[in-house]
Design a protein around this motif. Structure first.
Motif, PDB file in Angstrom:
ATOM      1  N   ARG A   1     -45.688  14.587  22.554  1.00 22.75           N
ATOM      2  CA  ARG A   1     -45.968  13.165  22.366  1.00 22.75           C
ATOM      3  C   ARG A   1     -46.791  12.900  21.104  1.00 22.75           C
ATOM      4  NH1 ARG A   1     -47.194  10.202  27.965  1.00 22.75           N
ATOM      5  NH2 ARG A   1     -45.949   8.646  26.902  1.00 22.75           N
ATOM      6  N   SER A   2     -46.953  13.918  20.276  1.00 31.14           N
ATOM      7  CA  SER A   2     -47.682  13.712  19.023  1.00 31.14           C
ATOM      8  C   SER A   2     -46.861  12.842  18.085  1.00 31.14           C
ATOM      9  CB  SER A   2     -47.976  15.053  18.348  1.00 31.14           C
ATOM     10  OG  SER A   2     -46.781  15.621  17.840  1.00 31.14           O
ATOM     11  N   ASP A   3     -47.532  12.209  17.137  1.00 31.35           N
ATOM     12  CA  ASP A   3     -46.835  11.359  16.167  1.00 31.35           C
ATOM     13  C   ASP A   3     -45.814  12.167  15.367  1.00 31.35           C
ATOM     14  OD1 ASP A   3     -48.287   9.188  16.987  1.00 31.35           O
ATOM     15  OD2 ASP A   3     -49.742   9.277  15.352  1.00 31.35           O
ATOM     16  N   THR A   4     -46.151  13.409  15.037  1.00 28.94           N
ATOM     17  CA  THR A   4     -45.236  14.252  14.263  1.00 28.94           C
ATOM     18  C   THR A   4     -43.918  14.449  14.992  1.00 28.94           C
ATOM     19  OG1 THR A   4     -47.079  15.429  13.247  1.00 28.94           O
ATOM     20  CG2 THR A   4     -44.940  16.520  13.205  1.00 28.94           C
ATOM     21  N   VAL A   5     -43.981  14.735  16.285  1.00 29.70           N
ATOM     22  CA  VAL A   5     -42.770  14.968  17.070  1.00 29.70           C
ATOM     23  C   VAL A   5     -42.001  13.668  17.269  1.00 29.70           C
ATOM     24  CG1 VAL A   5     -41.850  15.755  19.278  1.00 29.70           C
ATOM     25  CG2 VAL A   5     -43.766  16.970  18.221  1.00 29.70           C
ATOM     26  N   LEU A   6     -42.691  12.599  17.630  1.00 33.57           N
ATOM     27  CA  LEU A   6     -42.020  11.330  17.889  1.00 33.57           C
ATOM     28  C   LEU A   6     -41.372  10.769  16.631  1.00 33.57           C
ATOM     29  CD1 LEU A   6     -44.585   9.619  20.293  1.00 33.57           C
ATOM     30  CD2 LEU A   6     -42.397  10.649  20.904  1.00 33.57           C
ATOM     31  N   ASP A   7     -42.015  10.964  15.473  1.00 28.61           N
ATOM     32  CA  ASP A   7     -41.484  10.409  14.233  1.00 28.61           C
ATOM     33  C   ASP A   7     -40.296  11.207  13.686  1.00 28.61           C
ATOM     34  OD1 ASP A   7     -43.337   8.397  14.303  1.00 28.61           O
ATOM     35  OD2 ASP A   7     -44.727   9.341  12.894  1.00 28.61           O
ATOM     36  N   ASN A   8     -40.257  12.496  13.955  1.00 31.54           N
ATOM     37  CA  ASN A   8     -39.152  13.322  13.467  1.00 31.54           C
ATOM     38  C   ASN A   8     -38.839  14.385  14.507  1.00 31.54           C
ATOM     39  OD1 ASN A   8     -37.206  14.694  12.025  1.00 31.54           O
ATOM     40  ND2 ASN A   8     -38.364  14.678  10.108  1.00 31.54           N
ATOM     41  N   PRO A   9     -38.240  13.972  15.622  1.00 33.31           N
ATOM     42  CA  PRO A   9     -38.048  14.918  16.729  1.00 33.31           C
ATOM     43  C   PRO A   9     -37.133  16.082  16.387  1.00 33.31           C
ATOM     44  CG  PRO A   9     -36.908  12.844  17.163  1.00 33.31           C
ATOM     45  CD  PRO A   9     -37.762  12.620  15.972  1.00 33.31           C
ATOM     46  N   VAL A  10     -36.041  15.836  15.658  1.00 25.71           N
ATOM     47  CA  VAL A  10     -35.093  16.920  15.375  1.00 25.71           C
ATOM     48  C   VAL A  10     -35.756  18.029  14.578  1.00 25.71           C
ATOM     49  CG1 VAL A  10     -32.939  17.519  14.220  1.00 25.71           C
ATOM     50  CG2 VAL A  10     -33.080  15.412  15.559  1.00 25.71           C
ATOM     51  N   ALA A  11     -36.493  17.658  13.524  1.00 29.95           N
ATOM     52  CA  ALA A  11     -37.193  18.665  12.722  1.00 29.95           C
ATOM     53  C   ALA A  11     -38.239  19.400  13.565  1.00 29.95           C
ATOM     54  CB  ALA A  11     -37.857  18.013  11.512  1.00 29.95           C
ATOM     55  N   SER A  12     -38.901  18.686  14.463  1.00 33.22           N
ATOM     56  CA  SER A  12     -39.908  19.316  15.327  1.00 33.22           C
ATOM     57  C   SER A  12     -39.256  20.300  16.288  1.00 33.22           C
ATOM     58  CB  SER A  12     -40.667  18.243  16.114  1.00 33.22           C
ATOM     59  OG  SER A  12     -41.372  17.376  15.245  1.00 33.22           O
ATOM     60  N   PHE A  13     -38.103  19.929  16.841  1.00 31.23           N
ATOM     61  CA  PHE A  13     -37.404  20.837  17.752  1.00 31.23           C
ATOM     62  C   PHE A  13     -36.923  22.079  16.998  1.00 31.23           C
ATOM     63  CE2 PHE A  13     -35.921  16.765  20.120  1.00 31.23           C
ATOM     64  CZ  PHE A  13     -37.188  16.610  20.662  1.00 31.23           C
ATOM     65  N   ASP A  14     -36.413  21.877  15.777  1.00 35.53           N
ATOM     66  CA  ASP A  14     -35.992  23.020  14.969  1.00 35.53           C
ATOM     67  C   ASP A  14     -37.164  23.975  14.734  1.00 35.53           C
ATOM     68  OD1 ASP A  14     -33.438  22.001  14.786  1.00 35.53           O
ATOM     69  OD2 ASP A  14     -33.668  21.230  12.750  1.00 35.53           O
ATOM     70  N   ASP A  15     -38.321  23.416  14.444  1.00 38.30           N
ATOM     71  CA  ASP A  15     -39.512  24.232  14.206  1.00 38.30           C
ATOM     72  C   ASP A  15     -39.890  25.016  15.456  1.00 38.30           C
ATOM     73  OD1 ASP A  15     -42.050  25.020  12.806  1.00 38.30           O
ATOM     74  OD2 ASP A  15     -42.917  23.796  14.413  1.00 38.30           O
ATOM     75  N   MET A  16     -39.871  24.360  16.609  1.00 38.40           N
ATOM     76  CA  MET A  16     -40.239  25.034  17.849  1.00 38.40           C
ATOM     77  C   MET A  16     -39.223  26.114  18.215  1.00 38.40           C
ATOM     78  SD  MET A  16     -43.125  23.820  18.658  1.00 38.40           S
ATOM     79  CE  MET A  16     -43.266  24.698  20.221  1.00 38.40           C
ATOM     80  N   ARG A  17     -37.958  25.870  17.953  1.00 40.61           N
ATOM     81  CA  ARG A  17     -36.932  26.867  18.261  1.00 40.61           C
ATOM     82  C   ARG A  17     -37.175  28.161  17.486  1.00 40.61           C
ATOM     83  NH1 ARG A  17     -33.052  24.025  16.892  1.00 40.61           N
ATOM     84  NH2 ARG A  17     -32.513  24.955  14.884  1.00 40.61           N
ATOM     85  N   GLN A  18     -37.660  28.030  16.251  1.00 44.02           N
ATOM     86  CA  GLN A  18     -37.956  29.203  15.428  1.00 44.02           C
ATOM     87  C   GLN A  18     -39.305  29.824  15.788  1.00 44.02           C
ATOM     88  OE1 GLN A  18     -35.789  30.433  13.303  1.00 44.02           O
ATOM     89  NE2 GLN A  18     -34.325  28.767  13.556  1.00 44.02           N
TER      90      GLN A  18
END
Length: 387
Positions: free
Chosen positions: A13-30
């Motif tokens: 629920r951070s602003d970083t994740v909410l503002d750009n979820p796809v990039a955040s998910f890609d980062d977490m996957r790695q």
């Protein structure tokens, strides 16, 4: 009891994740493919791990809510008869019978935006299409479209805010809509319309009538899934095509390519972000220990962008193995309405590409992203040339 396990790995629920979820998910996957958070429990980001969770029906239960959800929130054996009841509504024959009405709705909406500038696709196409199609398929009156739109928006806001009191009130309001529809049909007697709503109302499970609360739950799940995911899908598809005019031109020249293009575009960025499960026993994923009772959230968008399954996942590629695409889920709970969704998106794309002129993003009108649990856009402005 104190939880002595590792601290949280991320904040969805951070602003970083909410503002750009796809990039955040890609980062977490790695970086941390099985991650723990306060808001979601365990989040699973890799394709193989998502498949492991959603196909292991003994270890990961769909009964994640205290409220009954039919059939999404059921496990075997209770799930089986309800699934058997629902699947015949989405046969090839049913889809063929519904296609002409679907085409009429799509064509009317496409004509309404052809040649116009600064069209907010979400408000003028995506949501109206999802609402009209849903009401047409279920045989509901047009007068329900606006209440359903308001209901869907309020339900999303309450879910985002975690406001359980509001969510309960909104669910009760939807239940009232359905109770009134069913009561009206009972009063119509032999004049009742023959449509999926009537058929479900008359259906039985193990020879017994379906309880009304289960009928309401089935129709609520269909409506939530249909309105939210179809509207999001339309926005995601048109944004991608607006940004890739050569692909848009290719599809205008050969509409038979549309089904593959739809699946590939929505693999890159899908309309459904997550689903939940609950561990019924201990399990290990990527060396992380899942305990009995833990919440587990599978991330569909991330799984469909897994480089190990889809090399260069940001690129649109013809000929990918779409059998690995988890757009409609997997396992016992794979979306039964996938044939209807595919029909609707294909027909709408055909209508737009045949009726409207070329379209592109409106200059100086940046799209407004939707916030989790939604995907896609709150607003998306496009300019359409004359056809």
């Amino acid at each position: 009891m104190t939880d002595h396990r590792p601290t949280y790995d991320w904040n969805p629920r951070s602003d970083t994740v909410l503002d750009n979820p796809v990039a955040s998910f890609d980062d977490m996957r790695q970086r941390c493919p099985v991650a723990r958070s306060k808001y979601m429990g365990w989040s699973v980001f890799r394709h193989e791990d998502v498949l492991a969770v959603v196909t292991d029906h003994e270890t990961f239960s769909n009964q994640v809510s205290k409220h009954r959800s039919v059939p999404n929130g059921m496990d075997q054996p209770e799930h089986t008869p309800y699934r058997t009841l629902i699947e015949p509504f989405f046969t090839d024959q049913r889809m063929a019978l519904f296609e002409p009405e679907c085409r009429d709705i799509a064509a009317e909406l496409a004509r309404a935006i052809a040649g116009r500038k600064q069209v907010d696709i979400v408000a003028e196409l995506a949501e109206p299409f999802a609402l009209q199609i849903q009401c047409a398929f279920l045989g509901w009156p047009d007068s329900l479209q606006e209440p359903l739109r308001e209901w869907a928006h309020e339900n999303h806001e309450a879910t985002l805010a975690g406001d359980r009191e509001a969510m309960a009130e909104i669910a009760q309001r939807f239940s009232r809509y359905i109770h009134e529809l069913l009561e009206t049909r009972r009063e119509q007697g032999n004049w009742v319309p023959e449509d999926p709503t009537t058929e479900i109302m008359r259906s039985t499970i193990d020879g017994q009538p379906i309880p009304e609360k289960d009928i309401v739950s089935i129709l609520r799940n269909w409506t939530v899934g249909e309105i939210g995911t179809i509207a999001a899908s339309v926005g995601l598809l048109l944004k991608f095509l607006a940004d890739h005019p050569s692909l848009q031109a290719t599809l205008r020249e050969d509409v038979d390519l549309i089904p593959e293009a739809v699946d590939e575009i929505l693999r890159i960025h899908g309309p459904l972000v997550t689903n939940r499960r609950k561990a019924t026993g201990p399990a290990t994923l990527q060396s992380r220990q899942i305990e009995t009772g833990d919440r587990v959230t599978v991330n569909w968008i991330s799984a469909n962008r897994d480089e190990g399954v889809f090399p260069q996942p940001d690129q649109f590629r013809w000929g990918r193995d779409q059998s690995q695409n988890l757009l409609y889920g997997a396992g016992l709970h794979v979306c039964p309405g996938a044939p209807l969704a595919r029909l609707e998106l294909r027909v709408l794309m055909e209508a737009l590409l045949q009726i409207s002129g070329a379209f592109a993003p409106t200059p100086d009108k940046a799209p407004v992203n939707a916030y989790y649990p939604a995907s896609g856009y709150q607003h998306l402005w496009l300019d359409f040339d004359e056809s």
